[in-house]
Design an enzyme around this catalytic site. Structure first.
Site, PDB file in Angstrom:
ATOM      1  N   HIS A 146      -1.378 -10.008  -0.730  1.00 37.31           N
ATOM      2  CA  HIS A 146      -1.964  -9.214  -1.815  1.00 37.31           C
ATOM      3  C   HIS A 146      -1.920 -10.039  -3.101  1.00 37.31           C
ATOM      4  CE1 HIS A 146      -0.736  -5.275   0.409  1.00 37.31           C
ATOM      5  NE2 HIS A 146      -1.662  -5.966   1.048  1.00 37.31           N
ATOM      6  N   ASP A 165      -8.773  -4.341   3.242  1.00 32.43           N
ATOM      7  CA  ASP A 165      -7.481  -5.029   3.182  1.00 32.43           C
ATOM      8  C   ASP A 165      -7.199  -5.835   4.450  1.00 32.43           C
ATOM      9  OD1 ASP A 165      -4.606  -5.199   2.033  1.00 32.43           O
ATOM     10  OD2 ASP A 165      -4.267  -4.297   3.994  1.00 32.43           O
ATOM     11  N   GLU A 212     -10.374   6.855   2.310  1.00 31.75           N
ATOM     12  CA  GLU A 212      -9.969   5.451   2.214  1.00 31.75           C
ATOM     13  C   GLU A 212     -10.868   4.524   3.029  1.00 31.75           C
ATOM     14  OE1 GLU A 212      -6.142   2.514   2.850  1.00 31.75           O
ATOM     15  OE2 GLU A 212      -6.531   4.059   4.338  1.00 31.75           O
ATOM     16  N   SER A 221       0.800  -1.224   0.000  1.00 28.95           N
ATOM     17  CA  SER A 221       0.000   0.000   0.000  1.00 28.95           C
ATOM     18  C   SER A 221       0.831   1.270   0.000  1.00 28.95           C
ATOM     19  CB  SER A 221      -0.936   0.020   1.217  1.00 28.95           C
ATOM     20  OG  SER A 221      -1.889  -1.004   1.087  1.00 28.95           O
TER      21      SER A 221
HETATM   22 ZN   LIG Z   1      -2.465  -5.206   2.791  1.00 26.93          ZN
END
Ligand SMILES: [Zn+2]
Ligand SMILES: *[C@@H]1O[C@H](CO)[C@@H](O)[C@H](O)[C@H]1NC(C)=O
Ligand SMILES: *[C@@H]1O[C@H](CO)[C@@H](O)[C@H](O)[C@H]1NC(C)=O
Ligand SMILES: *[C@@H]1O[C@H](CO)[C@@H](O)[C@H](O)[C@H]1NC(C)=O
Length: 540
Positions: free
Chosen positions: A472, A352, A347, A124
């Site tokens: 990810h 996540d 955000e 990120s």
């Molecule tokens: Zn992450």
């Protein structure tokens, strides 16, 4: 037994059985939940015709985008979108697959490539640098280019490596800027708005000093937010992360200790700095105070609602935690007071986190919470002068799989079974926590577990590769756009193009601008200036 099944299937395939071995026969198809209208071909052709009409009727504002709001779903992969919209529809009692989230109705959709300079699969920090500063960089660094290796304080002091974010472009243009997130405000994505740092974990001083570095040379992210440009110019800062602003011997409003070892109370320093500048300001730490601040907005608003990240919406204390939509609304109301316009970064940061922990229900709900925030912003801002862009930083490895019938519970098992007749989940992960050992070579039946049958939010789906934290994914992410020049966002492109496209539409920052009127006026002026200069040279 197990090893014979594929062979059996192969023989069936070779023998010309009705189902091919790639796509098994579907004996239960007739029992599916089916919308009767969909049996009619006219349903689909008129749906398509209406879509054509809607596209033809669409106007694209060619005005300068006065306001730009960028929504970032952290880790909001394309399968996450498909699963979240299905959950949304199912919550409303529909089959679900046909549902659209609000931002999925935006007129333009594109795809962004997320790899970083030194990473096939992004984090990120490098992605925040790409989609906020317009330059790809190394994994783990923020606001500096790829000449800075991760953790290299010395390299990051070279101002030549520093990047400016689209928030800085907006401020330079006389607009305001703000940040809203459900994570710590010092976390990687929001830090992309304001920080220049060689290691994303340097959120408070001790993390920098642990490496023997000096915070004078390499200030931590919290310090940069309060005291450095452009952090100290942000009119609205809302999210979590109080602990990074408080000394370790101080407890915050909810009893958690600070993390700083330099004895600095950055929340008080923020107040003092605003005091010294003679601007009105307010610090809030719970929902009620935020809603009160909404009634008489200060020039500068700082809201820190948790010691660390904000709570997951489904598990949150509704008294203390504002929703992302509420924070977004207050931020837009605050920033809208500037007639020149604003840039706001919002955000949904915990999509996540929930994926990393294999908490798929929470991840989908956080996605829907961000969608609600987008809907609120879209309601408040005109398509004529406000650009809204919704995207993700990187993907995750959640799979949406199996051959379930229409309308099957998105959070349940697939209709079909594995080769041993054991159920598997429609949503599961390639890797992460939640691996179950096979017994005599056979997968355990996860749907027989108490956590599953109780619908526990913390129940984990199954995974292939045991890992403490799910990873990810390297796939592209979607980009949705609405407002002036939205069609720029179509196509498949590098993620680092995003701030350039937004700045083009908003006519701010370096590079080319959409405001051809202004450019056309500027060209003859430049020509005239050159002429005057040349003339004066000859006269001399
Ligand atoms: Zn992450
Ligand atoms: C970044 O900083 C953290 C915390 O100080 C540290 O644990 C980590 O090893 C650093 N990363 C690198 C690549 O050195
Ligand atoms: C903020 O104030 C406006 C104007 O009074 C109001 O319409 C809106 O509902 C308020 N927002 C929130 C989140 O309370
Ligand atoms: C798996 O567990 C569910 C729930 O207890 C049960 O209904 C089903 O029969 C089980 N399947 C097998 C193959 O054991």
């Amino acid at each position: 037994m197990r090893s014979f099944l594929p062979l059996f299937a192969l023989l069936l395939g070779a023998g010309g059985a009705r189902a091919d071995r790639y796509h098994p026969a579907d004996p239960g198809a007739r029992s599916a939940a089916v919308n009767r209208a969909e049996l009619n071909s006219a349903f689909w052709t008129s749906e398509a015709q209406a879509a054509i009409e809607a596209r033809l009727a669409q106007r694209e504002s060619k005005q300068r985008a006065r306001n730009v709001v960028m929504f970032l779903g952290d880790g909001m992969s394309v399968p996450t979108l498909a699963a979240a919209r299905t959950l949304l529809g199912q919550r409303r009692g529909a089959t679900g697959e046909e549902t659209k989230m609000h931002f999925e109705t935006f007129p333009t959709v594109g795809l962004a490539k997320t790899y970083c300079v030194n990473a096939q699969i992004a984090d990120s920090a490098c992605t925040a640098t790409a989609y906020l500063c317009g330059v790809k960089t190394n994994s783990g660094v923020i606001g500096v280019n790829a000449n800075v290796p991760r953790n290299d304080c010395a390299a990051s002091t070279d101002a030549g490596t520093h990047l400016r974010s689209i928030a800085e472009w907006a401020l330079e243009d006389g607009r305001d800027a703000g940040v809203v997130t459900t994570t710590r405000v010092t976390h990687a994505s929001p830090a992309g708005v304001f920080a220049k740092v060689a290691n994303r974990t340097w959120e408070f001083n001790a993390q920098v000093e642990e490496h023997g570095y000096d915070t004078e040379r390499c200030p931590d992210i919290a310090l940069q937010l309060i005291h450095k440009h452009p952090g100290n110019k942000l009119k609205v800062i809302l999210g979590g992360g109080r602990r990074n602003f408080l000394p370790e011997d101080i407890r915050d409003e909810e009893g958690s200790r600070g993390r700083r070892t330099d004895n600095r109370h950055l929340i008080n320093e923020w107040k003092q700095e605003k005091e010294d500048r003679g601007v009105s300001h307010q610090y809030v730490w719970n929902r009620e105070q935020l809603l009160q601040a909404n009634n008489s907005l200060p020039d500068y608003l700082l809201g820190l609602f948790e010691s660390s990240h904000m709570q997951y919406h489904m598990e949150s204390n509704k008294e203390t935690e504002p929703t992302l939509a509420e924070m977004t609304e207050v931020a837009i109301r605050s920033l809208s007071r500037n007639e020149n316009g604003f840039f706001l970064f919002v955000e949904g940061g915990r999509i996540d986190h929930a994926h990393h922990d294999n908490l798929v229900h929470l991840s989908l709900d956080e996605t829907l919470e961000m969608d609600a925030a987008v809907a609120r912003a879209a309601e408040m801002l005109s398509e004529e002068d406000s650009l809204i862009v919704v995207t993700a930083d990187h993907a995750h490895v959640m799979a949406f799989n199996g051959y379930s019938l229409r309308g099957r519970d998105i959070l349940g098992p697939s209709r079909d079974l594995d080769d041993d007749g054991i159920p598997y989940m429609t949503l599961s992960y390639t890797n992460g926590p939640g691996f179950r050992s096979h017994i005599n070579g056979i997968r355990p039946n996860v749907t027989a577990e108490d956590g599953y049958s109780n619908g526990a939010l913390e129940w984990l789906s199954h995974v292939d590769v045991p890992l403490e934290s799910e990873t990810h994914g390297g796939d592209d992410v979607a980009v949705f756009a609405r407002g002036p020049h939205h069609s720029l966002f179509t196509g498949l492109y590098e993620q680092s193009q995003l701030p350039h496209l937004m700045a083009y539409a908003a006519c701010m920052g370096p590079g080319r601008h959409a405001c051809t009127g202004a450019a056309a006026a500027a060209a003859p002026l430049a020509f005239l200036t050159v002429l005057v200069l040349l003339t004066s040279l000859f006269i001399q």
